[in-house]
Scaffold this active site. Sequence first.
Site: not given
Ligand code: NAD
Length: 333
Positions: A157, A231-233, A257, A262, A294-297
């Site tokens: 992402i 938009t991560s967690r 997001d 949540e 939580h609608q980004a996906f």
């Molecule tokens: P990914 O595994 O491809 O990438 C995650 C990256 O984070 C990796 O490159 C990893 O090295 C890095 N990382 C790990 N620890 C770190 C730290 N302490 N500091 C900085 N970087 C660090 O994952 P992705 O597919 O890009 O997804 C990322 C996150 O997005 C998922 O874990 C999920 O929680 C979240 N997500 C949210 C939604 C949404 O709808 N809001 C949808 C999908 C995923």
Amino acid sequence: MQVAVFSTKSYDRQFLEAENTARGGRHRLVFLEPRLSAETALLADGAQAVCLFVNDQADARTLARLSAQGVGLIALRCAGFNNVDLAAARQLGIRVGRVPAYSPEAVAEHTLAMMLCLNRRIHRAYARVREGNFALEGLLGFDMKGKTVGVIGTGRIGSALLRILSGFGCRLLAYDPQPNPELPAAYVPFATLLAESDIITLHCPLTPGTRHLIDAPAIARMKPGVMLINTSRGAIVDTRAVIEGLKSGRIGLLGLDVYEEEADLFFEDLSDQVIQDDVFARLLTFPNVLITAHQAFFTEEALRAIARATFDNLDAFAEGGVPVHEVSTEKLA
Ligand code: NAD
């Protein structure tokens, strides 16, 4: 196999049923509305696999109950796996599969939408114009061109977002323990990213190491008036510290997001109810905060890809006992 699908919404049913039919209806899907917890685990009675989403809780107690009922696979229909106790799953011999990359663009594009909306105050302008208020005071934005954007986590992402932002002419900084030299960004230490970015956006997974990565000391290092997007967690951000940052003006714009607590709010229509979470209610009072639930996906392409990868996991487990996209315990680190 019989598959118990927890936290089912109409769109889950639509896309999962379509995929099952396209593959000849091999599995019997049992759609359940409740979230998975130790209390609801019994609903999976008769299933060999459970299909879970982000707020289902597969903790040790729940996994023990599922295992006793004969469940051998957790098929997550999401990328994050922070809601599964992987060590407990391994001990019980339960395999865990996820959807590693359904549409990184869906999340990256939503992140960009939040940035542009906050920057140009579209959320306020929309409401104003509908009220017949055409004044511009309070809506002043800034050019994205030339601004510094700091991306924390440059996996699927984060890298999709970097590629999009490079088209805006932004200066791009990145922080990730595993840098990708092919990306159009300069990797810098965490503290430098915090100090130099006009916009900071989070794309790392939630792990014990990233819980409250954005806390009061981190916020104190940011530029005054910074835009922060998550938009991560939710728990990557200490929400109480962020509220203090908003009150002091250190954080000028906030886009969320995801939210730490949540699970009791998102994905449900609570518009007739009084919100009991005072921290969340406080967030809603700020004019410079934009929250989506939580609608980004949530794009058609993503839901189709989620269904495909989920069935790849189910089929591979049914045939060989191992899901294609297995989450290994090494990912715990
Ligand atoms: P990914 O595994 O491809 O990438 C995650 C990256 O984070 C990796 O490159 C990893 O090295 C890095 N990382 C790990 N620890 C770190 C730290 N302490 N500091 C900085 N970087 C660090 O994952 P992705 O597919 O890009 O997804 C990322 C996150 O997005 C998922 O874990 C999920 O929680 C979240 N997500 C949210 C939604 C949404 O709808 N809001 C949808 C999908 C995923």
